[in-house]
Design a protein around this motif. Structure first.
Motif, mmCIF file in Angstrom:
data_model
loop_
_atom_site.group_PDB
_atom_site.id
_atom_site.type_symbol
_atom_site.label_atom_id
_atom_site.label_comp_id
_atom_site.label_asym_id
_atom_site.label_seq_id
_atom_site.Cartn_x
_atom_site.Cartn_y
_atom_site.Cartn_z
ATOM 1 N N ALA A 160 0.832 -1.223 0.000
ATOM 2 C CA ALA A 160 0.000 0.000 0.000
ATOM 3 C C ALA A 160 0.857 1.259 0.000
ATOM 4 O O ALA A 160 0.457 2.291 -0.526
ATOM 5 C CB ALA A 160 -0.942 -0.004 1.201
ATOM 6 N N VAL A 161 2.049 1.184 0.618
ATOM 7 C CA VAL A 161 2.938 2.358 0.625
ATOM 8 C C VAL A 161 4.054 2.245 -0.427
ATOM 9 O O VAL A 161 5.051 2.954 -0.383
ATOM 10 C CB VAL A 161 3.549 2.609 2.034
ATOM 11 N N GLU A 162 3.849 1.310 -1.373
ATOM 12 C CA GLU A 162 4.738 1.152 -2.530
ATOM 13 C C GLU A 162 6.165 0.749 -2.151
ATOM 14 O O GLU A 162 7.138 1.262 -2.711
ATOM 15 C CB GLU A 162 4.727 2.434 -3.390
ATOM 16 N N ILE A 163 6.282 -0.159 -1.174
ATOM 17 C CA ILE A 163 7.568 -0.809 -0.899
ATOM 18 C C ILE A 163 7.474 -2.200 -1.527
ATOM 19 O O ILE A 163 6.524 -2.938 -1.258
ATOM 20 C CB ILE A 163 7.830 -0.943 0.624
ATOM 21 N N LEU A 164 8.441 -2.544 -2.375
ATOM 22 C CA LEU A 164 8.384 -3.810 -3.106
ATOM 23 C C LEU A 164 8.472 -5.003 -2.145
ATOM 24 O O LEU A 164 9.228 -4.964 -1.169
ATOM 25 C CB LEU A 164 9.542 -3.892 -4.118
ATOM 26 N N ASN A 174 18.593 0.797 5.561
ATOM 27 C CA ASN A 174 19.081 0.707 4.179
ATOM 28 C C ASN A 174 18.313 1.623 3.227
ATOM 29 O O ASN A 174 18.678 1.736 2.065
ATOM 30 C CB ASN A 174 18.925 -0.726 3.641
ATOM 31 N N PHE A 175 17.232 2.218 3.709
ATOM 32 C CA PHE A 175 16.322 2.945 2.817
ATOM 33 C C PHE A 175 16.582 4.451 2.828
ATOM 34 O O PHE A 175 17.148 4.997 3.774
ATOM 35 C CB PHE A 175 14.866 2.711 3.243
ATOM 36 N N SER A 176 16.084 5.119 1.785
ATOM 37 C CA SER A 176 16.118 6.584 1.716
ATOM 38 C C SER A 176 15.117 7.156 2.737
ATOM 39 O O SER A 176 14.247 6.429 3.243
ATOM 40 C CB SER A 176 15.703 7.049 0.316
ATOM 41 N N GLY A 177 15.230 8.466 2.986
ATOM 42 C CA GLY A 177 14.322 9.124 3.940
ATOM 43 C C GLY A 177 12.862 8.952 3.571
ATOM 44 O O GLY A 177 12.010 8.687 4.423
ATOM 45 N N GLY A 178 12.561 9.084 2.277
ATOM 46 C CA GLY A 178 11.167 8.956 1.830
ATOM 47 C C GLY A 178 10.630 7.548 2.045
ATOM 48 O O GLY A 178 9.485 7.355 2.455
ATOM 49 N N MET A 179 11.489 6.554 1.776
ATOM 50 C CA MET A 179 11.065 5.156 1.981
ATOM 51 C C MET A 179 10.894 4.858 3.471
ATOM 52 O O MET A 179 9.971 4.148 3.875
ATOM 53 C CB MET A 179 12.071 4.195 1.355
ATOM 54 N N GLN A 184 7.252 3.797 8.004
ATOM 55 C CA GLN A 184 6.680 4.280 9.261
ATOM 56 C C GLN A 184 5.154 4.408 9.158
ATOM 57 O O GLN A 184 4.421 4.055 10.085
ATOM 58 C CB GLN A 184 7.303 5.645 9.618
ATOM 59 N N ILE A 185 4.683 4.892 7.998
ATOM 60 C CA ILE A 185 3.230 5.021 7.784
ATOM 61 C C ILE A 185 2.586 3.635 7.801
ATOM 62 O O ILE A 185 1.548 3.428 8.430
ATOM 63 C CB ILE A 185 2.932 5.775 6.457
ATOM 64 N N SER A 186 3.236 2.660 7.137
ATOM 65 C CA SER A 186 2.652 1.306 7.106
ATOM 66 C C SER A 186 2.602 0.707 8.513
ATOM 67 O O SER A 186 1.644 0.037 8.882
ATOM 68 C CB SER A 186 3.423 0.394 6.138
ATOM 69 N N LYS A 212 4.938 12.104 -3.591
ATOM 70 C CA LYS A 212 4.540 10.692 -3.444
ATOM 71 C C LYS A 212 3.929 10.432 -2.076
ATOM 72 O O LYS A 212 2.912 9.742 -1.942
ATOM 73 C CB LYS A 212 5.767 9.779 -3.622
ATOM 74 N N VAL A 213 4.570 10.965 -1.038
ATOM 75 C CA VAL A 213 4.083 10.759 0.330
ATOM 76 C C VAL A 213 2.705 11.416 0.502
ATOM 77 O O VAL A 213 1.800 10.850 1.114
ATOM 78 C CB VAL A 213 5.107 11.277 1.376
ATOM 79 N N LEU A 214 2.527 12.611 -0.090
ATOM 80 C CA LEU A 214 1.238 13.311 0.017
ATOM 81 C C LEU A 214 0.133 12.537 -0.700
ATOM 82 O O LEU A 214 -0.986 12.415 -0.197
ATOM 83 C CB LEU A 214 1.347 14.731 -0.543
ATOM 84 N N ASP A 215 0.466 12.009 -1.875
ATOM 85 C CA ASP A 215 -0.507 11.178 -2.606
ATOM 86 C C ASP A 215 -0.906 9.972 -1.772
ATOM 87 O O ASP A 215 -2.068 9.575 -1.734
ATOM 88 C CB ASP A 215 0.107 10.678 -3.935
#
Length: 279
Positions: A160-164, A174-179, A184-186, A212-215
């Motif tokens: 749902a939060v577009e993490i593969l 290991n992830f970028s700030g956005g990921m 965290q949202i999930s 992306k996060v806002l969407d």
């Protein structure tokens, strides 16, 4: 949203004070911004009150130090409140003040009714656990024990939060700030909370990642019909997402109303300054 609807969250007189206070500030004497000139007590939040309705996004704006994050962390029991009350419509029929529950009940509220996404992902995630493990931690805290069910839930939320799916076993470090924010949202959504607290979740992210996060937040509100308290100093974020907005300054709410009304026709001089500085 009809006015007849009962609020999901009601906050009254929320006050968070750092220091003992003195006759000057406790008696209502004039503060220097939010600090008592006599005893140097800081009033991080002073007599804050608002309602959050089902399915609504309520924006909270104000400069750094205005009390936004203190208010959010108090609602999630990270900070003790000096005084005030808060009621959740789906906790004990909205009749019992959540601030004055015992530790066990506060844990229940955190694990079943509320989710929190912090500005700094380090506060909301275990950076060395896998992404799926972070979600499982939240599920276990609310009594889940079935491994396959938790794995399926983690997979669904990360999708749902577009993490593969192939990255669900990777740790957030290991992830970028956005990921990291998306993980965290999930995690915050793990137990279908009725209320999601989002504290400056797009700060420090690149514009394309912010979008992306806002969407994602918009999609979550629609899919899960969740009520969101959204703190941001970015008025573009507030305009895009919030139905209504409250403006904070020096620990107090100085203006409130429909978001368009506040941003297009601000009444308080501070809100006017805030809006015009971005035009």
């Amino acid at each position: 949203m009809s006015n007849q609807e009962q609020p999901l969250l009601r906050v009254k007189g929320l006050t968070v004070r750092y220091g003992n206070g003195c006759p000057h500030c406790i008696g209502g004497g004039r503060l220097n911004k939010n600090t008592c000139p006599e005893c140097k007590t800081v009033w991080a939040c002073k007599d804050v009150g608002f309602e959050l309705y089902p399915g609504e996004i309520l924006g909270v704006v104000g400069e750094s130090g205005s009390g936004k994050s203190t208010m959010m962390k108090s609602l999630y029991f990270d900070f003790p409140v000096t005084k005030g009350e808060a009621y959740l419509g789906n906790y004990k029929d909205g009749k019992e003040d959540i601030f004055h529950q015992n530790l066990q009940q506060k844990k229940y509220i955190r694990n079943h009714i509320m989710g929190m996404v912090y500005q700094n992902p380090v506060l909301g995630l275990r950076m060395d656990y896998s992404s799926a493990g972070n979600i499982a931690e939240k599920l276990i805290a609310s009594g889940h024990r079935e491994f396959q069910g938790m794995t399926d839930r983690a997979l669904m939320l990360l999708k749902a939060v577009e993490i593969l799916p192939e990255r669900m076993k990777e740790p957030p470090k290991n992830f970028s700030g956005g990921m990291q924010q998306r993980v965290q949202i999930s995690k915050a959504l793990a137990n279908n909370p009725a209320v999601l607290l989002l504290d400056e979740v797009t700060t420090g992210l690149d514009l394309s990642v912010q979008a992306k996060v806002l969407d994602l937040i918009r999609k979550i509100r629609q899919e899960f019909n969740i009520s969101i308290l959204l703190v941001s100093h970015d008025l573009a974020v507030i305009r895009m997402l919030a139905d209504r907005t409250i403006v904070m300054l020096d620990g107090q709410i100085i203006e409130r109303g429909l978001t368009d009304q506040i941003l297009d026709d601000p009444q308080h001089s501070y809100t006017q300054q805030l809006v015009h500085s971005l035009l």
